[in-house]
Design a protein around this motif. Sequence first.
Motif, short mmCIF file in Angstrom:
data_model
loop_
_atom_site.label_atom_id
_atom_site.label_comp_id
_atom_site.label_asym_id
_atom_site.label_seq_id
_atom_site.Cartn_x
_atom_site.Cartn_y
_atom_site.Cartn_z
N LYS A 112 0.85 -1.19 0.00
CA LYS A 112 0.00 0.00 0.00
C LYS A 112 0.89 1.24 0.00
O LYS A 112 1.69 1.43 0.91
N LEU A 113 0.76 2.07 -1.02
CA LEU A 113 1.58 3.27 -1.17
C LEU A 113 0.68 4.49 -1.21
O LEU A 113 -0.31 4.51 -1.96
N ILE A 114 1.01 5.51 -0.45
CA ILE A 114 0.21 6.73 -0.39
C ILE A 114 1.12 7.93 -0.55
O ILE A 114 2.11 8.08 0.16
N VAL A 115 0.77 8.81 -1.50
CA VAL A 115 1.48 10.07 -1.71
C VAL A 115 0.43 11.17 -1.73
O VAL A 115 -0.52 11.12 -2.52
N ALA A 116 0.59 12.14 -0.86
CA ALA A 116 -0.32 13.29 -0.80
C ALA A 116 -1.78 12.87 -0.68
O ALA A 116 -2.65 13.44 -1.32
N THR B 65 -3.21 10.22 -1.83
CA THR B 65 -3.68 9.40 -2.95
C THR B 65 -2.98 8.05 -2.91
O THR B 65 -1.75 7.99 -2.77
N SER B 66 -3.75 6.97 -3.05
CA SER B 66 -3.18 5.62 -3.06
C SER B 66 -2.64 5.28 -4.44
O SER B 66 -3.24 5.63 -5.46
N TYR B 67 -1.51 4.59 -4.45
CA TYR B 67 -0.86 4.16 -5.69
C TYR B 67 -0.45 2.70 -5.57
O TYR B 67 -0.25 2.20 -4.46
N THR B 68 -0.29 2.07 -6.71
CA THR B 68 0.41 0.79 -6.78
C THR B 68 1.82 1.11 -7.28
O THR B 68 2.09 2.24 -7.71
N ARG B 69 2.70 0.12 -7.27
CA ARG B 69 4.04 0.39 -7.79
C ARG B 69 3.97 0.78 -9.27
O ARG B 69 4.70 1.65 -9.72
N ALA B 70 3.07 0.15 -10.01
CA ALA B 70 2.95 0.45 -11.44
C ALA B 70 2.44 1.86 -11.70
O ALA B 70 2.88 2.53 -12.64
N THR B 71 1.52 2.35 -10.88
CA THR B 71 0.99 3.71 -11.10
C THR B 71 1.87 4.78 -10.46
O THR B 71 1.77 5.94 -10.83
#
Length: 120
Positions: free
Chosen positions: A54-58, A60-66
């Motif tokens: 689980k990745l979150i920047v600002a 917003t959730s992301y996957t490694r690909a996105t």
Amino acid sequence: MIDLMVVLLIFYMSFASLAEQEVSMGISVPTADQSKKWKKIPGEVILNMPDRGKLIVAGTSYTRATLIPMLSTFSKTHPNVSVVIRARRDLSYQEIGRLLNTCVAAGVWNISFACMESNK
């Protein structure tokens, strides 16, 4: 040209306003004998990893690909971009290694890790 500047300004403002929120996400980061008080600098991306994958920047959730296209785009507008990884202390080295590979694939080389000063 003005449109591009407005988009960049909005993009920067959205990252800057969420920086303090990201620090208070409740992620238990590792401790270190010496650490410095964190201060947000321009061109810095705080990458939170509260759970495995689980990745979150600002906010917003992301996957490694996105995450790769987002970091690539940001690094083109901010050549000296730096990424601060805030990951839970109990995540495996393998998970952190995958995240480092993702940053490198996006062209980001300036990567640091968030930690808290240990109680002596």
